[in-house]
Design an enzyme around this catalytic site. Sequence first.
Site, PDB file in Angstrom:
ATOM      1  N   THR A  80       0.859  -1.190   0.000  1.00 36.47           N
ATOM      2  CA  THR A  80       0.000   0.000   0.000  1.00 36.47           C
ATOM      3  C   THR A  80       0.888   1.230   0.000  1.00 36.47           C
ATOM      4  O   THR A  80       2.085   1.149   0.246  1.00 36.47           O
ATOM      5  CB  THR A  80      -0.906  -0.043   1.257  1.00 36.47           C
ATOM      6  OG1 THR A  80      -1.767  -1.154   1.147  1.00 36.47           O
ATOM      7  CG2 THR A  80      -1.732   1.200   1.441  1.00 36.47           C
TER       8      THR A  80
ATOM      9  N   GLU B  26      -3.572  -3.960  -2.223  1.00 41.49           N
ATOM     10  CA  GLU B  26      -3.586  -4.972  -1.161  1.00 41.49           C
ATOM     11  C   GLU B  26      -2.206  -5.590  -0.997  1.00 41.49           C
ATOM     12  O   GLU B  26      -1.323  -4.937  -0.504  1.00 41.49           O
ATOM     13  CB  GLU B  26      -4.662  -6.017  -1.433  1.00 41.49           C
ATOM     14  CG  GLU B  26      -5.207  -6.871  -0.293  1.00 41.49           C
ATOM     15  CD  GLU B  26      -4.417  -7.093   0.964  1.00 41.49           C
ATOM     16  OE1 GLU B  26      -4.182  -6.116   1.694  1.00 41.49           O
ATOM     17  OE2 GLU B  26      -4.092  -8.248   1.281  1.00 41.49           O
TER      18      GLU B  26
ATOM     19  N   ASP C  89      -9.156  -9.258   1.720  1.00 40.78           N
ATOM     20  CA  ASP C  89      -9.354  -8.539   2.991  1.00 40.78           C
ATOM     21  C   ASP C  89     -10.703  -8.902   3.633  1.00 40.78           C
ATOM     22  O   ASP C  89     -10.980  -8.502   4.765  1.00 40.78           O
ATOM     23  CB  ASP C  89      -9.294  -7.017   2.782  1.00 40.78           C
ATOM     24  CG  ASP C  89      -7.874  -6.480   2.873  1.00 40.78           C
ATOM     25  OD1 ASP C  89      -6.950  -7.277   3.126  1.00 40.78           O
ATOM     26  OD2 ASP C  89      -7.680  -5.263   2.692  1.00 40.78           O
TER      27      ASP C  89
ATOM     28  N   GLY D 123       0.981  -0.808   5.374  1.00 42.49           N
ATOM     29  CA  GLY D 123       1.477  -1.898   6.224  1.00 42.49           C
ATOM     30  C   GLY D 123       0.384  -2.759   6.813  1.00 42.49           C
ATOM     31  O   GLY D 123       0.490  -3.224   7.958  1.00 42.49           O
TER      32      GLY D 123
HETATM   33  N1  GLU Z   1      -5.373  -4.089   1.924  1.00 42.84           N
HETATM   34  C1  GLU Z   1      -4.995  -3.552   3.179  1.00 42.84           C
HETATM   35  C2  GLU Z   1      -6.115  -2.732   3.756  1.00 42.84           C
HETATM   36  O1  GLU Z   1      -6.855  -2.141   3.058  1.00 42.84           O
HETATM   37  C3  GLU Z   1      -3.789  -2.702   3.101  1.00 42.84           C
HETATM   38  C4  GLU Z   1      -2.575  -3.491   2.842  1.00 42.84           C
HETATM   39  C5  GLU Z   1      -1.337  -2.759   3.283  1.00 42.84           C
HETATM   40  O2  GLU Z   1      -1.312  -1.671   3.702  1.00 42.84           O
HETATM   41  O3  GLU Z   1      -0.274  -3.267   3.213  1.00 42.84           O
HETATM   42  O4  GLU Z   1      -6.231  -2.667   4.925  1.00 42.84           O
END
Ligand code: GLU
Length: 571
Positions: free
Chosen positions: A391, A411, A431, A477
């Site tokens: 991200t 993601e 997710d 993260g």
């Molecule tokens: N897909 C994750 C979310 O929306 C974020 C993934 C990431 O930050 O590494 O929470």
Amino acid sequence: MVRHFLLALAAPITLVSCATAPTAPPQEAAPASSPLGVVSSADPRASEAGAEMLRRGGSATDAAIATMLALTVVEPQSSGIGGGGFYLRGSPDGAVVTLDGRETAPAAATPDWFLDEEGNPLPFPDAVLTGLSIGVPGNISLAAEAHERYGKLEWAELFEPAIALAEEGWELTPRFHDFLGFAAVRAKNTEAGRALFYDEAGEPLPAGTLVRNPDLAATLRHVAELGPFAFYRGAWAAGMAEVIAEATPGDADMTAADIENYSAVWRDSPCGMYRDYRICGMGPPSSGATTVYAILKQLEGYDLGALGPEQPLFWHLFAESQRLAYADRELYLADSDFVQVPVAGLMDEDYLRDRGIQIAINLRMDNVEAGTPPGTRAIMADGEEAVESGTSHFVVVDRWGNAVSYTSTIEGTFGSGHMYGGFFLNNELTDFSFIPERDGLRVANRVDGGKRPRSSMSPTLVFGPDGKLVLAIGAAGGGTIPVQVAKALVGVIDFGLPAEEAIALPALYSPGDVIFVEEGSPLVELLAPLEGLGHTVQARRLPLKANAAQLVDGAWIGAADPRSEGVAIAP
Ligand code: GLU
């Protein structure tokens, strides 16, 4: 109130102080400010794309969109137009709007989407690499909505830096090279990915290689010239649906109609007071606002500033507050268009004070359970979601003092590994909880047709005691995101640190039974004292990458995470 009682009680606790105070590693780029504003992102070329829009008289929204598009080119492993995001915009006087560009499950998706024929959850890697993981991308719709309201430059202009990068080439960075190694299964899942980033022997191209991506340049030109509908309609969108359908087992495929029906949604921003500061974040389908706020608010009774980041006691309290906040998040947070999410209750002052009172200063809480926030109407079950990391967060402040705090994602690293038009398609649907129910109770974050998966992304805006905007921040993260943001806010508000030093503070992540401390940080010295309080603690490499901008003595200063390749640029 229990405020300040902590110090009186702190003396009998025999915790060993951290031998080395966690200090900020040196930043490569000096903090910068300019009357034209500032951009901070995970890549200098993306920050420059945004800065160029500010120079041309663009708004924070224009610059944020240009940054998002440039990140699609130069940080393709993390975010882009094949994914989605959340956008917060704050005005200097306190107004906040949020825009939800989260990816969406196809209409044909059902709660058993990630179950095999025997009803068992699919192995995570298998689910990621199929079309089952891909949601309808939201970033172009988000950009179009935001631009329509707050843009000053022409739509096509916002694409110019990204097109130039994709056409003329960009240098592959050392960090990106590493990703090509450890995430090769996804990066070279398709011939297109392999041809872009690997040599003939299938080895990752070395850092410093100039990469051109003509397919992506053509896609960006197409959307720049014809407008956002060119992404969501017509033969081009049908082609995207076909690529996704080909990768999807069974016949419950994404269709061109799913893509055509997509639209980013304006939503209320949940805000709450922490000490004298108003904290505003992203509500459902993100768990960002409620989780960041709960971590902070449950600790408001403690004088954290007097403790400081060197004290094991601070980290114990921070860990326990996370456990409480994540228990609530697991149970309640999901897409509020599909399930009732008691957002106001989860941010209710009395509720969070009572939650905070459960924290003991000399012993780990035995058992942490979700509470029952005011307004809860449905009893549900905990789900099961994987933790991932891929991200990008960026912030922009413009010459008028408006700030945009935008987190964009595909993601996991390289998303689903499937590509279309030169960009990676997300795996955001992983997710969702893979299991739809537990003990006969529905999981809030289960899959459904047209639903948006729960997110951890926490774009945040902070207003000072005088009501004026003072900080824009967010992080990448996965599940650590709310913790990174909460830690930085404690750093700024309680410890009085500049944003970049607050971001650089070591991280401790405690979403459940185990505390993870950032490997290689001064916190590894806290293993013994924290274990002495009953915690199980592990040092681990955490996916940390935050960006911010802070108002300091009337000037906006950008801040980038020293762990990352990010920089702030003031044009
Ligand atoms: N897909 C994750 C979310 O929306 C974020 C993934 C990431 O930050 O590494 O929470």
